[in-house]
Design a protein around this motif. Sequence first.
Motif, PDB file in Angstrom:
ATOM      1  N   ARG A  41      25.022  20.211  59.274  1.00  0.00           N
ATOM      2  CA  ARG A  41      25.164  21.437  59.960  1.00  0.00           C
ATOM      3  C   ARG A  41      24.680  21.442  61.473  1.00  0.00           C
ATOM      4  NH1 ARG A  41      20.152  24.850  59.386  1.00  0.00           N
ATOM      5  NH2 ARG A  41      18.438  23.490  58.909  1.00  0.00           N
ATOM      6  N   HIS A  42      23.912  20.387  61.812  1.00  0.00           N
ATOM      7  CA  HIS A  42      23.781  20.282  63.294  1.00  0.00           C
ATOM      8  C   HIS A  42      24.696  19.468  64.134  1.00  0.00           C
ATOM      9  CE1 HIS A  42      19.844  21.695  62.205  1.00  0.00           C
ATOM     10  NE2 HIS A  42      19.472  20.758  61.255  1.00  0.00           N
ATOM     11  N   GLY A  43      25.766  18.974  63.337  1.00  0.00           N
ATOM     12  CA  GLY A  43      26.744  18.286  64.128  1.00  0.00           C
ATOM     13  C   GLY A  43      26.433  16.834  63.987  1.00  0.00           C
ATOM     14  N   ASN A  44      25.816  16.287  63.612  1.00  0.00           N
ATOM     15  CA  ASN A  44      25.363  14.791  63.368  1.00  0.00           C
ATOM     16  C   ASN A  44      26.192  14.197  62.175  1.00  0.00           C
ATOM     17  OD1 ASN A  44      23.243  15.017  65.213  1.00  0.00           O
ATOM     18  ND2 ASN A  44      21.877  15.591  63.385  1.00  0.00           N
ATOM     19  N   ALA A  45      27.109  13.046  62.677  1.00  0.00           N
ATOM     20  CA  ALA A  45      27.916  12.488  61.716  1.00  0.00           C
ATOM     21  C   ALA A  45      27.468  11.357  61.410  1.00  0.00           C
ATOM     22  CB  ALA A  45      29.385  12.275  62.507  1.00  0.00           C
ATOM     23  N   GLU A  46      27.746  10.977  59.966  1.00  0.00           N
ATOM     24  CA  GLU A  46      27.530   9.797  59.568  1.00  0.00           C
ATOM     25  C   GLU A  46      28.608   9.342  58.565  1.00  0.00           C
ATOM     26  OE1 GLU A  46      23.625   9.350  57.381  1.00  0.00           O
ATOM     27  OE2 GLU A  46      23.196  11.132  58.037  1.00  0.00           O
ATOM     28  N   LYS A  47      28.659   7.848  58.348  1.00  0.00           N
ATOM     29  CA  LYS A  47      29.699   7.508  57.611  1.00  0.00           C
ATOM     30  C   LYS A  47      29.517   7.946  56.169  1.00  0.00           C
ATOM     31  CE  LYS A  47      32.242   4.166  60.264  1.00  0.00           C
ATOM     32  NZ  LYS A  47      33.088   3.188  60.095  1.00  0.00           N
ATOM     33  N   LEU A  48      30.628   8.218  55.438  1.00  0.00           N
ATOM     34  CA  LEU A  48      30.594   8.763  54.128  1.00  0.00           C
ATOM     35  C   LEU A  48      30.129   7.779  53.198  1.00  0.00           C
ATOM     36  CD1 LEU A  48      30.973  11.140  52.295  1.00  0.00           C
ATOM     37  CD2 LEU A  48      33.301  10.319  51.988  1.00  0.00           C
ATOM     38  N   ALA A  49      30.456   6.264  53.611  1.00  0.00           N
ATOM     39  CA  ALA A  49      29.856   5.250  52.798  1.00  0.00           C
ATOM     40  C   ALA A  49      28.254   4.918  52.924  1.00  0.00           C
ATOM     41  CB  ALA A  49      30.636   4.057  53.301  1.00  0.00           C
ATOM     42  N   SER A  50      27.786   5.365  54.101  1.00  0.00           N
ATOM     43  CA  SER A  50      26.235   5.190  54.258  1.00  0.00           C
ATOM     44  C   SER A  50      25.541   6.248  53.259  1.00  0.00           C
ATOM     45  CB  SER A  50      25.929   5.194  55.515  1.00  0.00           C
ATOM     46  OG  SER A  50      26.271   6.519  56.219  1.00  0.00           O
ATOM     47  N   ILE A  51      26.127   7.310  53.000  1.00  0.00           N
ATOM     48  CA  ILE A  51      25.360   8.332  52.279  1.00  0.00           C
ATOM     49  C   ILE A  51      25.988   8.529  50.761  1.00  0.00           C
ATOM     50  CG2 ILE A  51      24.929   9.861  54.348  1.00  0.00           C
ATOM     51  CD1 ILE A  51      27.060  11.829  52.859  1.00  0.00           C
ATOM     52  N   TYR A  52      26.983   7.481  50.272  1.00  0.00           N
ATOM     53  CA  TYR A  52      27.574   7.538  48.952  1.00  0.00           C
ATOM     54  C   TYR A  52      26.451   7.798  48.026  1.00  0.00           C
ATOM     55  CZ  TYR A  52      30.519   6.695  44.842  1.00  0.00           C
ATOM     56  OH  TYR A  52      30.913   6.566  43.716  1.00  0.00           O
ATOM     57  N   TYR A  53      25.620   6.596  47.852  1.00  0.00           N
ATOM     58  CA  TYR A  53      24.661   6.685  46.958  1.00  0.00           C
ATOM     59  C   TYR A  53      23.645   7.688  46.733  1.00  0.00           C
ATOM     60  CZ  TYR A  53      27.127   2.406  45.841  1.00  0.00           C
ATOM     61  OH  TYR A  53      28.212   1.348  45.480  1.00  0.00           O
ATOM     62  N   ARG A  54      23.469   8.319  47.615  1.00  0.00           N
ATOM     63  CA  ARG A  54      22.735   9.539  48.115  1.00  0.00           C
ATOM     64  C   ARG A  54      23.245  11.192  47.436  1.00  0.00           C
ATOM     65  NH1 ARG A  54      20.938   8.809  53.870  1.00  0.00           N
ATOM     66  NH2 ARG A  54      22.132  10.468  53.923  1.00  0.00           N
ATOM     67  N   ILE A  55      24.483  10.878  47.307  1.00  0.00           N
ATOM     68  CA  ILE A  55      25.353  12.072  46.824  1.00  0.00           C
ATOM     69  C   ILE A  55      24.904  12.491  45.626  1.00  0.00           C
ATOM     70  CG2 ILE A  55      27.670  13.069  46.702  1.00  0.00           C
ATOM     71  CD1 ILE A  55      28.544  11.531  48.909  1.00  0.00           C
ATOM     72  N   ARG A  56      24.847  13.800  45.592  1.00  0.00           N
ATOM     73  CA  ARG A  56      24.312  14.536  44.123  1.00  0.00           C
ATOM     74  C   ARG A  56      25.564  15.260  43.655  1.00  0.00           C
ATOM     75  NH1 ARG A  56      19.046  16.716  41.717  1.00  0.00           N
ATOM     76  NH2 ARG A  56      19.847  17.737  39.990  1.00  0.00           N
ATOM     77  N   THR A  57      26.172  16.226  44.481  1.00  0.00           N
ATOM     78  CA  THR A  57      27.211  17.033  44.163  1.00  0.00           C
ATOM     79  C   THR A  57      28.334  17.085  45.268  1.00  0.00           C
ATOM     80  OG1 THR A  57      25.410  18.471  43.161  1.00  0.00           O
ATOM     81  CG2 THR A  57      27.613  19.543  43.594  1.00  0.00           C
ATOM     82  N   VAL A  58      29.513  16.971  44.706  1.00  0.00           N
ATOM     83  CA  VAL A  58      30.650  17.181  45.431  1.00  0.00           C
ATOM     84  C   VAL A  58      31.490  18.444  45.187  1.00  0.00           C
ATOM     85  CG1 VAL A  58      32.865  15.981  46.225  1.00  0.00           C
ATOM     86  CG2 VAL A  58      30.853  14.530  45.245  1.00  0.00           C
ATOM     87  N   LYS A  59      31.848  19.108  46.513  1.00  0.00           N
ATOM     88  CA  LYS A  59      32.574  20.354  46.079  1.00  0.00           C
ATOM     89  C   LYS A  59      33.865  20.296  46.865  1.00  0.00           C
ATOM     90  CE  LYS A  59      28.747  23.126  45.056  1.00  0.00           C
ATOM     91  NZ  LYS A  59      28.876  23.806  43.717  1.00  0.00           N
ATOM     92  N   ASP A  60      34.761  21.138  46.552  1.00  0.00           N
ATOM     93  CA  ASP A  60      36.200  21.138  47.129  1.00  0.00           C
ATOM     94  C   ASP A  60      36.327  22.329  48.046  1.00  0.00           C
ATOM     95  OD1 ASP A  60      36.468  23.198  45.399  1.00  0.00           O
ATOM     96  OD2 ASP A  60      37.871  22.541  44.201  1.00  0.00           O
TER      97      ASP A  60
END
Length: 80
Positions: A41-60
């Motif tokens: 929400r602050h505009g900071n971008a990270e590669k999706l691969a770097s947070i993949y294993y921390r992801i709990r919920t995915v929404k469409d």
Amino acid sequence: MVRLKSNKKHFAYYDISSQADNVKTFEGKRYNVHGIWAVDRHGNAEKLASIYYRIRTVKDGQFRTIAKRKNPMSELRPVK
């Protein structure tokens, strides 16, 4: 011969980048998904691969849950 029961499939990294609108991590952070990028929400971008294993919920795009995992050690599974 032992047959494993696998009626649920794995929700892979590329599924998130192509189907997801936003994700939430186990730490409670929310990210909007833009291709291979996750933007907080602050505009900071990270590669999706770097947070993949921390992801709990995915929404469409309609904010429906399309995949989740119960704990950080389990696999990300699609929701029916």
